[in-house]
Enzyme design. Structure first.
Site, PDB file in Angstrom:
ATOM      1  N   CYS A   1      10.879  -4.446   5.591  1.00 33.95           N
ATOM      2  CA  CYS A   1      11.054  -3.097   4.607  1.00 33.95           C
ATOM      3  C   CYS A   1      10.067  -2.292   5.068  1.00 33.95           C
ATOM      4  O   CYS A   1       8.809  -2.805   5.369  1.00 33.95           O
ATOM      5  CB  CYS A   1      10.947  -3.493   3.241  1.00 33.95           C
ATOM      6  SG  CYS A   1      10.603  -1.961   1.966  1.00 33.95           S
TER       7      CYS A   1
ATOM      8  N   GLU B   1       5.283   2.087  -4.307  1.00 36.13           N
ATOM      9  CA  GLU B   1       5.401   3.817  -4.824  1.00 36.13           C
ATOM     10  C   GLU B   1       4.387   4.206  -5.770  1.00 36.13           C
ATOM     11  O   GLU B   1       4.048   5.374  -5.749  1.00 36.13           O
ATOM     12  CB  GLU B   1       6.811   3.852  -5.271  1.00 36.13           C
ATOM     13  CG  GLU B   1       7.858   3.733  -4.245  1.00 36.13           C
ATOM     14  CD  GLU B   1       7.968   4.926  -3.362  1.00 36.13           C
ATOM     15  OE1 GLU B   1       7.866   6.128  -3.748  1.00 36.13           O
ATOM     16  OE2 GLU B   1       8.284   5.034  -1.903  1.00 36.13           O
TER      17      GLU B   1
ATOM     18  N   SER C   1      13.449   5.797   1.402  1.00 40.87           N
ATOM     19  CA  SER C   1      13.490   5.903   0.107  1.00 40.87           C
ATOM     20  C   SER C   1      12.233   6.376  -0.718  1.00 40.87           C
ATOM     21  O   SER C   1      12.152   6.593  -1.972  1.00 40.87           O
ATOM     22  CB  SER C   1      13.938   4.377  -0.385  1.00 40.87           C
ATOM     23  OG  SER C   1      12.930   3.654  -0.171  1.00 40.87           O
TER      24      SER C   1
END
Ligand code: DGL
Length: 262
Positions: A183, A151, A11
């Site tokens: 994750c 991010e 992602s």
């Protein structure tokens, strides 16, 4: 086929932690990495949305000629890998929280799992916990908010530390001795976590195991690249190239990082 690249998607930038393990183990393999940062976080999306995003990434990697795909995202693996394996004709390697090794080694019989909502709510995560953690108390914690901070490159910001300390407290109060990072973005938090956690608590993630599994599946399928030279590496992001470059700053081999609308 042997000289075709390995495709890897996440992602966003988190799967670069897996790319580093793969490149460390198989330096002659070419790779193509997709950072779908525009759609991060996947962890807050529905199963159907995660599936559609995983299909989009898979089809792009197949168009680019990949011989095997690593789903370098726990959320996409736990929600979409069964579908991908059934519908596309290349081997897929997935990543799941490392509950099994943590459960086997835990002395306190209490293991914390920090992962996204999408991973923790998946049926694959539940069946793995049931099958591999008998007699172990699993303390699940959603890491909501961490992926967007990572991010943005804010891995050791005050905001990140505050969120982590809120997430760790219930697990520490219960007496965990293993913290599973479920994750692929979270390994970038290890330096901060190490500062915050008591020394006796071990942190475990699945990156190395995924690289080993990738190597063995390539070998079993006769797909390993026999070249003795370093592989070529292309990284694509659908947002800011600089952010992806930041997470690759310690990479010593030549890698091209570009923007691609996908
Ligand atoms: N790296 C993804 C994972 O391993 C992050 C998911 C997200 O975007 O929320 O789960």
């Amino acid at each position: 086929m042997n000289e075709c690249p390995i495709g890897i998607f996440d992602s966003g930038v988190g799967g670069t932690s897996i790319w580093k393990e793969i490149n460390g183990l198989m330096s002659s393999e070419d790779t193509i990495y997709l950072a779908d940062s525009k759609n991060a976080p996947y962890g807050e999306k529905s199963e159907e949305q995660i599936l559609q995003l995983s299909i989009k990434n898979t089809e792009l990697l197949l168009e680019k000629g990949c011989k095997l795909i690593v789903v370098a995202c726990n959320t996409a693996t736990t929600n979409a890998i069964a579908y991908l394996r059934k519908n596309y004709n290349v081997p897929f390697i997935g990543i799941e929280p490392a509950i099994k090794p943590a459960a086997l080694q835990s002395q306190s019989k209490k293991v914390g799992v920090l992962a996204t909502k999408g991973t923790l709510s998946s049926s694959l995560f539940h069946s793995t916990s049931e099958n591999h953690a008998t007699g172990i108390q699993i303390l699940e914690q959603e890491g909501t908010g961490l992926v967007p901070l990572i991010e943005q490159g804010k891995v050791d910001s005050d905001e990140t530390k505050q969120l982590l300390s809120k997430f760790l407290k219930p697990m520490l109060d219960e007496g965990i001795d293993y913290l599973v990072l479920g994750c692929t973005h979270y390994p970038y938090l290890i330096p901060v976590l190490r500062e915050m956690l008591p020394e006796n608590i071990k942190i475990i993630d699945s990156g190395e195991a995924v690289a080993r599994q990738t190597k063995s599946v390539l070998e079993q399928n006769g797909l390993s690249n026999p070249s003795e030279e370093n592989g070529k590496h292309q990284f694509y992001t659908n947002t800011d190239v600089e952010v992806l470059k930041y997470f690759l700053k310690d990479v010593k081999v030549a890698a091209e990082v570009s923007y691609l609308a996908f």
